[in-house]
Design an enzyme around this catalytic site. Structure first.
Site, PDB file in Angstrom:
ATOM      1  N   CYS A 107       0.855  -1.184   0.000  1.00 27.40           N
ATOM      2  CA  CYS A 107       0.000   0.000   0.000  1.00 27.40           C
ATOM      3  C   CYS A 107       0.893   1.237   0.000  1.00 27.40           C
ATOM      4  O   CYS A 107       1.841   1.346   0.762  1.00 27.40           O
ATOM      5  CB  CYS A 107      -0.960   0.088   1.167  1.00 27.40           C
ATOM      6  SG  CYS A 107      -2.152  -1.238   1.230  1.00 27.40           S
ATOM      7  N   ARG A 110       4.002  -0.565  -4.695  1.00 26.44           N
ATOM      8  CA  ARG A 110       3.661  -0.985  -3.333  1.00 26.44           C
ATOM      9  C   ARG A 110       2.330  -1.737  -3.280  1.00 26.44           C
ATOM     10  O   ARG A 110       1.939  -2.245  -2.231  1.00 26.44           O
ATOM     11  CB  ARG A 110       3.588   0.239  -2.425  1.00 26.44           C
ATOM     12  CG  ARG A 110       4.897   1.000  -2.326  1.00 26.44           C
ATOM     13  CD  ARG A 110       4.778   2.168  -1.396  1.00 26.44           C
ATOM     14  NE  ARG A 110       4.711   1.751  -0.024  1.00 26.44           N
ATOM     15  CZ  ARG A 110       5.750   1.647   0.792  1.00 26.44           C
ATOM     16  NH1 ARG A 110       6.956   1.947   0.359  1.00 26.44           N
ATOM     17  NH2 ARG A 110       5.613   1.244   2.025  1.00 26.44           N
ATOM     18  N   TRP A 160      -2.600  -2.911  -1.680  1.00 29.68           N
ATOM     19  CA  TRP A 160      -2.289  -4.341  -1.726  1.00 29.68           C
ATOM     20  C   TRP A 160      -3.181  -4.970  -0.672  1.00 29.68           C
ATOM     21  O   TRP A 160      -3.028  -4.701   0.521  1.00 29.68           O
ATOM     22  CB  TRP A 160      -0.810  -4.586  -1.420  1.00 29.68           C
ATOM     23  CG  TRP A 160      -0.432  -6.036  -1.566  1.00 29.68           C
ATOM     24  CD1 TRP A 160      -0.134  -6.691  -2.724  1.00 29.68           C
ATOM     25  CD2 TRP A 160      -0.314  -7.003  -0.517  1.00 29.68           C
ATOM     26  NE1 TRP A 160       0.149  -8.008  -2.461  1.00 29.68           N
ATOM     27  CE2 TRP A 160       0.052  -8.231  -1.108  1.00 29.68           C
ATOM     28  CE3 TRP A 160      -0.485  -6.964   0.860  1.00 29.68           C
ATOM     29  CZ2 TRP A 160       0.255  -9.395  -0.375  1.00 29.68           C
ATOM     30  CZ3 TRP A 160      -0.284  -8.133   1.592  1.00 29.68           C
ATOM     31  CH2 TRP A 160       0.089  -9.331   0.963  1.00 29.68           C
ATOM     32  N   ASN A 196      -1.943   2.634   5.419  1.00 26.90           N
ATOM     33  CA  ASN A 196      -1.039   1.544   5.042  1.00 26.90           C
ATOM     34  C   ASN A 196      -0.648   0.814   6.313  1.00 26.90           C
ATOM     35  O   ASN A 196      -0.158   1.434   7.252  1.00 26.90           O
ATOM     36  CB  ASN A 196       0.217   2.112   4.357  1.00 26.90           C
ATOM     37  CG  ASN A 196       1.295   1.054   4.173  1.00 26.90           C
ATOM     38  OD1 ASN A 196       0.991  -0.128   4.056  1.00 26.90           O
ATOM     39  ND2 ASN A 196       2.546   1.484   4.160  1.00 26.90           N
ATOM     40  N   GLY A 197      -0.866  -0.490   6.338  1.00 27.13           N
ATOM     41  CA  GLY A 197      -0.516  -1.274   7.533  1.00 27.13           C
ATOM     42  C   GLY A 197      -1.612  -2.264   7.826  1.00 27.13           C
ATOM     43  O   GLY A 197      -2.456  -2.560   6.968  1.00 27.13           O
ATOM     44  N   GLU A 224      17.410 -18.503  -6.449  1.00 28.63           N
ATOM     45  CA  GLU A 224      16.993 -17.165  -6.856  1.00 28.63           C
ATOM     46  C   GLU A 224      16.415 -17.200  -8.282  1.00 28.63           C
ATOM     47  O   GLU A 224      15.413 -16.554  -8.579  1.00 28.63           O
ATOM     48  CB  GLU A 224      18.176 -16.187  -6.742  1.00 28.63           C
ATOM     49  CG  GLU A 224      17.938 -14.789  -7.286  1.00 28.63           C
ATOM     50  CD  GLU A 224      16.723 -14.072  -6.689  1.00 28.63           C
ATOM     51  OE1 GLU A 224      16.194 -14.506  -5.657  1.00 28.63           O
ATOM     52  OE2 GLU A 224      16.282 -13.082  -7.307  1.00 28.63           O
ATOM     53  N   GLU A 270       7.852 -15.916  -9.997  1.00 30.23           N
ATOM     54  CA  GLU A 270       7.261 -14.628  -9.633  1.00 30.23           C
ATOM     55  C   GLU A 270       6.705 -13.863 -10.835  1.00 30.23           C
ATOM     56  O   GLU A 270       5.628 -13.280 -10.750  1.00 30.23           O
ATOM     57  CB  GLU A 270       8.359 -13.808  -8.936  1.00 30.23           C
ATOM     58  CG  GLU A 270       7.938 -12.482  -8.395  1.00 30.23           C
ATOM     59  CD  GLU A 270       9.078 -11.765  -7.680  1.00 30.23           C
ATOM     60  OE1 GLU A 270      10.248 -12.169  -7.829  1.00 30.23           O
ATOM     61  OE2 GLU A 270       8.799 -10.784  -6.992  1.00 30.23           O
ATOM     62  N   HIS A 313      16.926 -37.809  -4.617  1.00 30.06           N
ATOM     63  CA  HIS A 313      16.254 -38.175  -3.365  1.00 30.06           C
ATOM     64  C   HIS A 313      14.768 -37.796  -3.376  1.00 30.06           C
ATOM     65  O   HIS A 313      14.151 -37.745  -2.317  1.00 30.06           O
ATOM     66  CB  HIS A 313      16.968 -37.530  -2.176  1.00 30.06           C
ATOM     67  CG  HIS A 313      18.384 -38.002  -2.024  1.00 30.06           C
ATOM     68  ND1 HIS A 313      18.690 -39.292  -1.643  1.00 30.06           N
ATOM     69  CD2 HIS A 313      19.564 -37.382  -2.258  1.00 30.06           C
ATOM     70  CE1 HIS A 313      20.001 -39.431  -1.624  1.00 30.06           C
ATOM     71  NE2 HIS A 313      20.560 -38.288  -2.003  1.00 30.06           N
ATOM     72  N   LYS A 370       5.890  -4.740  -3.790  1.00 25.35           N
ATOM     73  CA  LYS A 370       7.338  -4.714  -3.609  1.00 25.35           C
ATOM     74  C   LYS A 370       7.770  -4.615  -2.148  1.00 25.35           C
ATOM     75  O   LYS A 370       8.671  -5.315  -1.721  1.00 25.35           O
ATOM     76  CB  LYS A 370       7.937  -3.564  -4.411  1.00 25.35           C
ATOM     77  CG  LYS A 370       9.453  -3.672  -4.485  1.00 25.35           C
ATOM     78  CD  LYS A 370      10.012  -2.942  -5.641  1.00 25.35           C
ATOM     79  CE  LYS A 370      11.511  -3.153  -5.750  1.00 25.35           C
ATOM     80  NZ  LYS A 370      11.880  -4.503  -6.212  1.00 25.35           N
TER      81      LYS A 370
HETATM   82  C1  AGP Z   1      11.926 -10.451  -5.159  1.00 22.79           C
HETATM   83  O1  AGP Z   1      11.856 -10.580  -6.523  1.00 22.79           O
HETATM   84  C2  AGP Z   1      10.671 -10.365  -4.449  1.00 22.79           C
HETATM   85  N1  AGP Z   1       9.798  -9.372  -4.950  1.00 22.79           N
HETATM   86  C3  AGP Z   1      10.739 -10.473  -2.939  1.00 22.79           C
HETATM   87  O2  AGP Z   1      11.148 -11.771  -2.665  1.00 22.79           O
HETATM   88  C4  AGP Z   1      11.632  -9.482  -2.159  1.00 22.79           C
HETATM   89  O3  AGP Z   1      12.971  -9.746  -2.420  1.00 22.79           O
HETATM   90  C5  AGP Z   1      11.323  -9.630  -0.667  1.00 22.79           C
HETATM   91  O4  AGP Z   1       9.988  -9.262  -0.442  1.00 22.79           O
HETATM   92  C6  AGP Z   1      12.231  -8.816   0.217  1.00 22.79           C
HETATM   93  O5  AGP Z   1      12.127  -7.446  -0.025  1.00 22.79           O
HETATM   94  P1  AGP Z   1      13.188  -6.440   0.563  1.00 22.79           P
HETATM   95  O6  AGP Z   1      14.499  -6.754  -0.068  1.00 22.79           O
HETATM   96  O7  AGP Z   1      12.681  -5.082   0.216  1.00 22.79           O
HETATM   97  O8  AGP Z   1      13.242  -6.676   2.044  1.00 22.79           O
END
Ligand code: AGP
Length: 586
Positions: free
Chosen positions: A2, A27, A72, A96-97, A457, A464, A480, A581
């Site tokens: 948000c 956000r 969000w 926001n929160g 990663e 994602e 395994h 994000k």
């Molecule tokens: C990464 O592509 C993601 N959007 C997510 O995993 C992100 O890295 C994670 O939410 C951590 O965010 P930050 O680095 O702002 O703490």
């Protein structure tokens, strides 16, 4: 998670709010809305979906005061009715929160006959404010937040006063003065071009903005002065600059992110060497991509310092029995510096006696206020929800920390790496592999040691942005269990850059091929080429670099792959479904 923005001054608030929301959209993008006071009446416009859907509703709105929100969803589905602002009794709020005790508060209000329109936790704030309001909005907000449990950044306006009232606790909020009024927002990009400096509010602060004055109060309603810092967001860095998506732009900026991180590290090198000096144990933590950078940090610290190091996601570390003995240094890694789990675990480890080092791309974030030392990741603004260049900056920063603590002179080869990454990006075309992955039932990313850290990663990034299911897995573990999933409809992407373990990953690739699975390889090792190249769907040969630096090349290729797969499937890589994000809630 948000984004909120507010403006009061001589300009048109509808324009400022809309522009700010566009900049805050990373956000959250479930719905957007704004509230304005026009001729003494509240005007509210809100709509499910991305911010651009709000644009037609704001045409014709002329106001000198307004607040806006991009959502969000946490409580209540994305819908027009659940969109912010929420209002009651001529007062409108954006939030926001998460209000943790909202159900209890809502039940009390329902008993009093209050009618709720939405399923959100935030709507209780509007009703509580309306109930507390006796001609002093800021006073009523102070009274209201006294009833709330949880995290909040709140902006409120009302029909009867020409002010914006603000409150925050564990959710970010900044205020700034522009040429023609006062501004407030969740973070700096929203105020780029308006406010060259911003004041960062602290937990428990209440503030009041007028067109020509800002007042900040602490929790006891005493006037306080909050430090003003330069707004690091620059308008020219916030656009697409000719790229189709922020993700492609930001992958292209990886070399600069690494180069800049190396450049600024000089200013903290001494402090980091001192902080790590005598460390008996290192803990690394973060969420998502930052956690994956931490996996590499562990390898650097153990190999270059010989200090036992452990990695855990912040969400797990936060709630386990933490035993922090003497001389423990904790690295909290976060692009945004606002991720709730990471900030809270940093606070916790500090309270237990650990020295906390923040590795972050956001120098004015909550995390930097908690930390004993800060290592800047100088990646510049990252707008795509998927982290790319910030990961590269984090990896470079952790490598530099290990070098500094080991007392190694120079940059360990990192200074020359941006050019190598540049060449890698120029020469690598992952579009054919992206087509294969896009039409696979599952994509497995495999590697050992340092390559495993990159594989997980790569898997996260593909999932994602393309929604293709898959997994990052140690290649030695394949037999395994995961091998049962392999058939002609699956693709296995092997990262093989650690010479000492290369042969073992080659054997795992053979096992996949023997079961009819498709194989792709990313490697800098010649012998792998001889053994596998002719039997793979895709073979990427990287330049040979030090094993510890190879993740910066292999990850860049995997970021390109994820991007190409998203585009091949018609996804929006910048705004993947269900995500935001900055994850400022639990
Ligand atoms: C990464 O592509 C993601 N959007 C997510 O995993 C992100 O890295 C994670 O939410 C951590 O965010 P930050 O680095 O702002 O703490």
């Amino acid at each position: 998670m948000c984004g909120i923005i507010g403006y009061i001054g001589g300009g048109n608030a509808a324009e400022v709010v809309y522009r700010g929301l566009k900049r805050l959209e990373y956000r959250g993008y479930d719905s957007a809305g704004g509230a304005f006071v026009c001729d003494g009446r509240l005007v509210i416009a809100k709509k499910e979906g991305k911010v651009e859907k709000l644009s037609p509703l704001l045409e014709g709105v002329r106001a000198n005061i307004g607040i806006g929100h991009t959502r969000w969803a946490t409580h209540g589905v994305p819908s027009d009715v659940n969109a912010h602002p929420h209002s009651a009794g001529g007062i409108a709020i954006v939030h926001n929160g998460i209000i943790e005790n909202y159900a209890e508060l809502k039940n009390k209000l329902l008993d009093e006959g209050v009618i709720f329109r939405s399923d959100t936790d935030s709507e209780v704030i509007a009703h509580l404010l309306a109930r507390a309001y006796k001609g002093d909005l800021t006073g009523a907000l102070a009274e209201t937040v006294g009833l709330l449990k949880g995290s909040y950044a709140i902006m409120a306006i009302c029909e009867r006063e020409h002010i914006i009232s603000l409150a925050c606790n564990k959710s970010p909020l900044i205020i700034g003065r522009g040429d023609d009024g006062y501004y407030c927002a969740s973070d700096e990009p929203a105020l780029a071009g308006y406010c060259p400096d911003v004041a960062v509010l602290q937990d428990g602060d209440i503030a009041e903005l007028r067109a020509d004055e800002a007042s900040v109060f602490n929790g006891e309603m005493q006037l306080v002065i909050r430090e003003t810092v330069p707004n690091l967001a620059v308008c020219s860095e916030l656009g697409l600059d000719g790229y189709p998506h922020y993700m492609s732009k930001e992958i292209g900026e990886i070399p600069a992110a690494v180069a800049q991180t190396v450049k600024v590290f000089g200013s903290v090198k001494q402090k980091i060497a001192e902080t790590l000096g005598g460390a008996k144990r290192i803990i690394l933590t973060g969420c998502g991509t930052a956690y994956h950078a931490a996996l590499l940090g562990k390898i650097y610290f153990e190999n270059m310092l010989g200090v036992p190091s452990e990695v855990e996601t912040a969400g797990e570390l936060r709630y386990k029995k933490n035993v922090v003995g003497e001389s423990v240094v904790a690295f909290a890694i976060s692009q945004s510096g606002e991720t709730a789990d990471t900030v809270e675990v940093a606070r916790l480890l500090k309270s237990l006696g650990a020295k906390v080092v923040a590795v972050t791309n956001s120098l004015h974030s909550q995390l930097t206020r908690v930390a004993d030392a800060v290592v800047p990741v100088a990646a510049g603004p990252e707008i795509c929800v998927a982290a790319t260049k910030s990961y590269s900056g984090q990896v470079a920063a952790l490598y530099l920390c290990a070098l500094a603590a080991a007392g190694t002179e120079g940059d360990g080869g990192l200074g020359a790496l941006p050019e190598t990454i540049e060449r890698t990006l120029e020469r690598t075309d992952t579009r054919s592999l992206a087509q294969v992955c896009a039409h696979s039932r599952g994509v497995y990313f495999l590697g050992r040691g340092i390559d495993y850290a990159v594989a997980v990663e790569g898997s996260l990034k593909l999932k994602e942005v393309s929604y293709v299911p898959g997994e990052g897995y140690p290649s030695g573990e394949l037999k395994h269990g995961t091998l049962a999933l392999i058939d002609g409809q699956t693709t296995s992407v092997f990262v093989i850059c650690d010479e000492a373990l290369a042969e073992k990953s080659v054997v795992a690739a053979e096992q996949v091929l023997a079961r009819g699975g498709k194989v792709a390889v990313i490697t800098c090792i010649d012998s792998v080429r001889e053994k596998l190249e002719n039997r793979t769907e895709y073979f990427c040969r990287l330049e040979k670099v030090d094993k510890f630096l190879s993740p910066l090349l292999s990850s860049a290729v995997l970021f390109g792959l994820a991007y190409d797969a998203a585009v091949a499937l018609g996804r929006d890589p910048d705004k993947p479904r269900n995500l935001a994000k900055s994850v400022t809630v639990e």
